[in-house]
Structure formats: structure tokens, C-alpha cells
Design a protein around this motif. Structure first.
Motif, PDB file in Angstrom:
ATOM      1  N   ILE A 153       0.689  -1.178  -0.038  1.00 31.91           N
ATOM      2  CA  ILE A 153       0.024   0.047   0.079  1.00 31.91           C
ATOM      3  C   ILE A 153       0.906   1.338   0.078  1.00 31.91           C
ATOM      4  CG2 ILE A 153      -1.476   1.466   1.465  1.00 31.91           C
ATOM      5  CD1 ILE A 153      -3.148  -0.738  -0.090  1.00 31.91           C
ATOM      6  N   MET A 154       1.705   1.338   0.926  1.00 28.87           N
ATOM      7  CA  MET A 154       2.753   2.325   0.858  1.00 28.87           C
ATOM      8  C   MET A 154       3.720   2.801  -0.325  1.00 28.87           C
ATOM      9  SD  MET A 154       4.276   2.245   4.932  1.00 28.87           S
ATOM     10  CE  MET A 154       3.305   2.688   6.194  1.00 28.87           C
ATOM     11  N   GLN A 155       3.938   1.654  -1.123  1.00 26.46           N
ATOM     12  CA  GLN A 155       4.500   1.677  -2.312  1.00 26.46           C
ATOM     13  C   GLN A 155       3.709   2.394  -3.339  1.00 26.46           C
ATOM     14  OE1 GLN A 155       6.857  -1.706  -3.258  1.00 26.46           O
ATOM     15  NE2 GLN A 155       7.906  -1.625  -1.294  1.00 26.46           N
ATOM     16  N   VAL A 162       2.602  11.015   8.554  1.00 26.57           N
ATOM     17  CA  VAL A 162       2.297  12.462   8.056  1.00 26.57           C
ATOM     18  C   VAL A 162       3.589  13.320   7.893  1.00 26.57           C
ATOM     19  CG1 VAL A 162       1.047  14.780   8.458  1.00 26.57           C
ATOM     20  CG2 VAL A 162       0.130  12.592   8.505  1.00 26.57           C
ATOM     21  N   PHE A 163       4.254  13.125   9.326  1.00 23.76           N
ATOM     22  CA  PHE A 163       5.538  14.096   9.181  1.00 23.76           C
ATOM     23  C   PHE A 163       6.678  13.648   8.142  1.00 23.76           C
ATOM     24  CE2 PHE A 163       9.916  14.383  11.039  1.00 23.76           C
ATOM     25  CZ  PHE A 163       9.967  15.697  11.315  1.00 23.76           C
ATOM     26  N   VAL A 164       6.786  12.278   7.826  1.00 26.91           N
ATOM     27  CA  VAL A 164       7.893  11.985   6.885  1.00 26.91           C
ATOM     28  C   VAL A 164       7.425  12.366   5.332  1.00 26.91           C
ATOM     29  CG1 VAL A 164       8.938  10.086   5.850  1.00 26.91           C
ATOM     30  CG2 VAL A 164       8.828  10.033   8.287  1.00 26.91           C
ATOM     31  N   TYR A 165       6.263  12.154   5.195  1.00 26.95           N
ATOM     32  CA  TYR A 165       5.709  12.435   4.142  1.00 26.95           C
ATOM     33  C   TYR A 165       5.607  13.901   3.693  1.00 26.95           C
ATOM     34  CZ  TYR A 165       2.961  12.592  -0.159  1.00 26.95           C
ATOM     35  OH  TYR A 165       2.641  12.605  -1.715  1.00 26.95           O
ATOM     36  N   THR A 166       5.506  14.984   4.717  1.00 25.76           N
ATOM     37  CA  THR A 166       5.543  16.215   4.506  1.00 25.76           C
ATOM     38  C   THR A 166       6.983  16.779   4.406  1.00 25.76           C
ATOM     39  OG1 THR A 166       3.716  16.585   6.011  1.00 25.76           O
ATOM     40  CG2 THR A 166       5.154  18.387   5.797  1.00 25.76           C
ATOM     41  N   ILE A 167       7.988  16.285   5.110  1.00 19.67           N
ATOM     42  CA  ILE A 167       9.272  16.492   4.851  1.00 19.67           C
ATOM     43  C   ILE A 167       9.715  16.115   3.600  1.00 19.67           C
ATOM     44  CG2 ILE A 167      11.793  15.840   5.822  1.00 19.67           C
ATOM     45  CD1 ILE A 167      10.280  17.625   7.669  1.00 19.67           C
ATOM     46  N   LEU A 184      -9.636  -1.937   4.524  1.00 20.18           N
ATOM     47  CA  LEU A 184      -9.384  -0.515   3.809  1.00 20.18           C
ATOM     48  C   LEU A 184      -8.356  -0.706   2.842  1.00 20.18           C
ATOM     49  CD1 LEU A 184      -9.287   1.995   6.887  1.00 20.18           C
ATOM     50  CD2 LEU A 184     -11.221   1.754   5.064  1.00 20.18           C
ATOM     51  N   CYS A 185      -7.419  -1.374   3.020  1.00 24.15           N
ATOM     52  CA  CYS A 185      -6.356  -1.628   2.003  1.00 24.15           C
ATOM     53  C   CYS A 185      -6.857  -2.489   0.646  1.00 24.15           C
ATOM     54  CB  CYS A 185      -5.200  -2.714   2.733  1.00 24.15           C
ATOM     55  SG  CYS A 185      -4.214  -1.424   3.865  1.00 24.15           S
ATOM     56  N   LEU A 186      -7.606  -3.471   1.091  1.00 22.79           N
ATOM     57  CA  LEU A 186      -7.970  -4.365  -0.049  1.00 22.79           C
ATOM     58  C   LEU A 186      -9.046  -3.658  -0.817  1.00 22.79           C
ATOM     59  CD1 LEU A 186      -8.257  -8.030   1.524  1.00 22.79           C
ATOM     60  CD2 LEU A 186      -6.593  -7.100  -0.270  1.00 22.79           C
ATOM     61  N   ILE A 187      -9.865  -2.658  -0.481  1.00 23.15           N
ATOM     62  CA  ILE A 187     -10.769  -2.254  -1.089  1.00 23.15           C
ATOM     63  C   ILE A 187     -10.349  -1.002  -1.824  1.00 23.15           C
ATOM     64  CG2 ILE A 187     -12.728  -2.698   0.312  1.00 23.15           C
ATOM     65  CD1 ILE A 187     -12.647  -0.022   1.557  1.00 23.15           C
ATOM     66  N   SER A 188      -9.066  -0.578  -1.539  1.00 22.48           N
ATOM     67  CA  SER A 188      -8.348   0.397  -2.324  1.00 22.48           C
ATOM     68  C   SER A 188      -7.615   0.197  -3.596  1.00 22.48           C
ATOM     69  CB  SER A 188      -7.253   1.221  -1.152  1.00 22.48           C
ATOM     70  OG  SER A 188      -7.802   1.606  -0.247  1.00 22.48           O
ATOM     71  N   ALA A 189      -7.805  -1.415  -4.098  1.00 23.71           N
ATOM     72  CA  ALA A 189      -6.778  -1.751  -5.003  1.00 23.71           C
ATOM     73  C   ALA A 189      -7.434  -1.137  -6.280  1.00 23.71           C
ATOM     74  CB  ALA A 189      -7.182  -3.210  -5.228  1.00 23.71           C
ATOM     75  N   ARG A 190      -8.386  -0.976  -6.466  1.00 26.68           N
ATOM     76  CA  ARG A 190      -8.686  -0.392  -8.001  1.00 26.68           C
ATOM     77  C   ARG A 190      -8.190   1.150  -8.023  1.00 26.68           C
ATOM     78  NH1 ARG A 190     -12.075  -3.085 -11.414  1.00 26.68           N
ATOM     79  NH2 ARG A 190     -13.304  -4.865 -10.745  1.00 26.68           N
ATOM     80  N   ALA A 236      -8.567   9.009  -1.988  1.00 25.33           N
ATOM     81  CA  ALA A 236      -8.044   7.710  -2.170  1.00 25.33           C
ATOM     82  C   ALA A 236      -6.934   7.247  -1.361  1.00 25.33           C
ATOM     83  CB  ALA A 236      -7.843   7.285  -3.744  1.00 25.33           C
ATOM     84  N   ARG A 237      -5.980   8.302  -1.394  1.00 28.81           N
ATOM     85  CA  ARG A 237      -4.704   8.167  -0.721  1.00 28.81           C
ATOM     86  C   ARG A 237      -4.873   7.860   0.573  1.00 28.81           C
ATOM     87  NH1 ARG A 237      -1.674  11.542  -4.706  1.00 28.81           N
ATOM     88  NH2 ARG A 237      -0.049  10.107  -5.389  1.00 28.81           N
ATOM     89  N   ALA A 238      -5.796   8.977   1.329  1.00 25.59           N
ATOM     90  CA  ALA A 238      -5.810   8.817   2.692  1.00 25.59           C
ATOM     91  C   ALA A 238      -6.382   7.498   3.270  1.00 25.59           C
ATOM     92  CB  ALA A 238      -6.750  10.101   3.026  1.00 25.59           C
ATOM     93  N   VAL A 239      -7.484   7.057   2.481  1.00 24.74           N
ATOM     94  CA  VAL A 239      -7.981   5.613   2.761  1.00 24.74           C
ATOM     95  C   VAL A 239      -7.211   4.678   3.011  1.00 24.74           C
ATOM     96  CG1 VAL A 239      -9.900   4.097   2.537  1.00 24.74           C
ATOM     97  CG2 VAL A 239     -10.400   6.599   2.214  1.00 24.74           C
TER      98      VAL A 239
END
Length: 347
Positions: free
Chosen positions: A92-94, A145-150, A221-227, A249-252
Motif C-alpha cells: 500500500i505504501m509503495q 504524515v511527518f515523513v511525507y511532509t518533509i 481498507l487496504c483491499l478495497i483500495s486496490a482499484r 483515495a490516498r488517505a483511505v
């Protein structure tokens, strides 16, 4: 005929044939998982005969051998759940960051959860399993959130290299902060240091039950985000043109991964590299379609952590190596190989 894959010789693979290959890999993965589950119950620092194993599986605990098997059963369940959670969270993160270096450990998510738990124990005296899990999930979310912001600051936005560097730097900082919190507290130092190595030993069904709602919600939440992740892989503008709400989509998807990482870290401690290694291996087997990649990453993650736990039990008999140490031996060279590959810049 629609082609869904390309062979090494450059020829297209028909869609029905490609799906057939994926189904075969799925059966192989499930069979491998079944074998590893059996070995995890049967193999340990103490040899136990099959009669005692079957008796313990039936709930009978009348001897030391049967008691040893009874202890292995929740350990096996946790190793499978934790591996599946970390493998799925890594995929998911990738997908969310379009970063081949993304991993709960490398991006500092696991260390964020770890720091939050340590602060909760040392400063607020948290003791219940639910408090551990909620604290770990909060720490994982804040860290992500901190790492993505930086990593998003400056030119080019959140590039793979910037995110990896921000994550590694954050992990080092959080690790130092954990030491700073723990060192003055001799009463909790031993337990915290043991937990920080990352392991699945000594767990009970009660502890797993407390984490199960978080894991189920995270998996869903992860599996329904596949599409949606397939759409995001095309680029934000094209995904928005296809009707996707990119930010939602990213947040979920990210929230699902955070739930998985936080709950797993609360019980097992920070276990690294599973979320990095597993998605890359699965892409070689089933390609980049997240509808296949996510379930395969969960299955492969469970297989990897079960195998690492089994190796840790037998490689240093009569002692054990914690599973976090074994995965580090596997994952560190793999991370170096990924970094050195010139072609891996995005997914």
C-alpha cells in the motif's frame, strides 16, 4: 486478443494465460503458507512428536511437550497475521507514494509507533493492550504524515529518494529519542529493549484478540483500495480525470496501512523490511495490478515472517533469534540492491 503481460523475449502473454499463471501462483502460495503453518507448530527448540502435537491442537495439555506446542499455536497465528499485515502495508505504501523504497520501517512508521508506545509506558503508565494499540496507531499516523511532509518539501515534490532519506533520518531520530526516554527508567528498560528487537514469542490469544479489530479494519481498507491504487499509478491528473478523488483515495489506503503497522508494532515491536521485500517479489509473480498484488503481498508476507520465525528457532538452538533480527539479515541486502538499481525510480 488483449495481452496482459510481456515475456522476457518481448512477446505478449494472452490475458487468459496470464491469469492462469497467477492462479497457479496463488495455489502455490496458499500451499506454502499451509506448510509453514504446520512447521511453525511442529518445529521449535524442543523436539515434539506428532502424537503430542495433535493432542495439543485438540486442546489437551497433559505434558511438557504438549504445553510447548500449546505455546507455539498463538505464536504461529501472530506470525502469520503480522507478516500479512506488514506485507500488505508495504504494498500500500509503495502504491500510495509511487515509491519503490517505501516500507513501514524505512519510512519511519514503525519507529513512530514504537516511540509513541515507549512514551506512553514511561510517562503515562499505559498498561492495557488497547492503550498500547491506540497509542501505536497514533504514533504511526503522526510519523507517516511527518515523513511525507518533509519528503515533499523542495523541488520535485515527494520523490522516492527524498522520502527514503526523510524516513531513514526520522527513524534514526526516533530511535535516539526512544533511548533517551528509556535510559533513565531502569524499571522498564529491559522489557522495552526486548520488545524493540521485534518478535512474536510469548504472545497470548488475548493479546491477538485485542489487535484483531484493528487488523481486520486495516485489511478491509487496504483491499478495497486496490482499484483506486491502479488509477493513482497512472498519475494524479489522469486519475482525477477518471473520476477518482485522489486525496481521499490516498488517505483511505494510507489509513489502512497505518492501522496494520500500528497494531502489529504494538504487539510484536518494530519488525523491518517485510514490507519492502514482499511487494517487489510479488510484482515479479503477478505484475503491478493491485487487485492481485495486494492479496499476494499479504500471503507472501505471512509466509516470510513464518519462515523467519522458524529459522530463528532452529538456527541458534537451544536459544532463539527474534524474528526481527532474521528479517533484517534478509532485508538489508535487498534494500541495498533496490537502491543500486538505476531503473527503479517509480512504479
Amino acid at each position: 486478443m488483449i495481452a496482459s503481460g510481456i515475456t522476457t523475449s518481448g512477446r505478449a502473454i494472452p490475458s487468459y494465460r496470464a491469469n492462469g499463471i497467477k492462479v497457479l501462483w496463488l495455489f502455490a502460495m496458499v500451499a506454502g503458507l499451509g506448510l509453514l503453518l504446520t512447521l511453525s507448530v511442529a518445529v521449535g527448540t524442543r523436539y515434539v512428536g506428532w502424537a503430542d502435537i495433535m493432542a495439543a491442537l485438540g486442546g489437551k495439555v497433559d505434558s511438557i511437550d504438549q504445553a510447548a506446542v500449546a505455546v507455539r499455536i498463538p505464536r504461529t497465528l501472530l506470525a502469520g497475521l503480522a507478516g500479512a499485515s506488514l506485507g500488505l502495508a508495504g504494498a500500500i505504501m509503495q502504491g500510495v507514494t509511487r515509491n519503490p523504497l517505501a516500507d513501514p520501517g524505512i519510512l519511519g512508521v514503525n519507529l513512530g509507533a514504537s516511540l509513541a508506545v515507549v512514551i506512553g509506558v514511561a510517562w503515562f503508565n499505559i498498561a492495557s493492550a488497547d492503550a498500547y494499540i491506540w497509542t501505536a496507531v497514533l504514533g504511526a499516523g503522526v510519523s507517516a504524515v511527518f515523513v511525507y511532509t518533509i519528503g515533499s518539501l523542495g523541488r520535485g515534490g515527494a520523490t522516492p529518494l527524498k522520502l527514503a532519506l526523510a524516513g531513514v533520518a526520522t527513524s534514526v531520530a526516533f530511535s535516539s529519542m526512544v533511548l533517551a526516554v528509556v535510559l533513565p527508567r531502569a524499571d522498564i528498560a529491559g522489557g522495552i529493549r526486548s520488545w524493540q528487537v521485534g518478535g512474536v514469542g510469548g504472545v497470548t490469544f488475548s493479546a491477538i484478540a485485542h489487535a484483531l479489530p484493528f487488523l481486520v479494519a486495516g485489511f478491509a481498507l487496504c483491499l478495497i483500495s486496490a482499484r483506486k491504487l491502479n488509477s493513482l499509478a497512472l498519475g494524479d491528473e489522469l486519475a482525477a480525470g477518471l473520476g477518482e478523488r485522489v486525496a481521499v483515495a490516498r488517505a483511505v489506503a494510507a489509513f489502512g496501512a497505518i492501522l496494520l503497522c500500528g497494531a502489529t508494532t504494538a504487539i510484536c515491536g518494530p519488525i523491518g523490511f517485510v514490507g519492502l521485500v514482499v511487494p517487489h517479489i510479488c510484482r515479479l509473480l503477478v505484475g503491478v495490478d493491485h487487485r492481485w498484488l495486494l492479496p499476494f503481498s499479504a500471503l507472501a508476507g505471512a509466509c516470510l515472517l513464518l519462515a523467519a520465525d522458524i529459522v530463528g528457532r532452529i538456527i541458534a538452538r537451544p536459544n532463539e533469534l527474534e524474528v526481527g533480527i532474521v528479517t533484517a539479515f534478509v532485508g538489508a541486502p535487498f534494500f541495498i540492491w533496490i537502491v543500486r538499481r538505476q531503473r527503479v525510480r517509480d512504479l
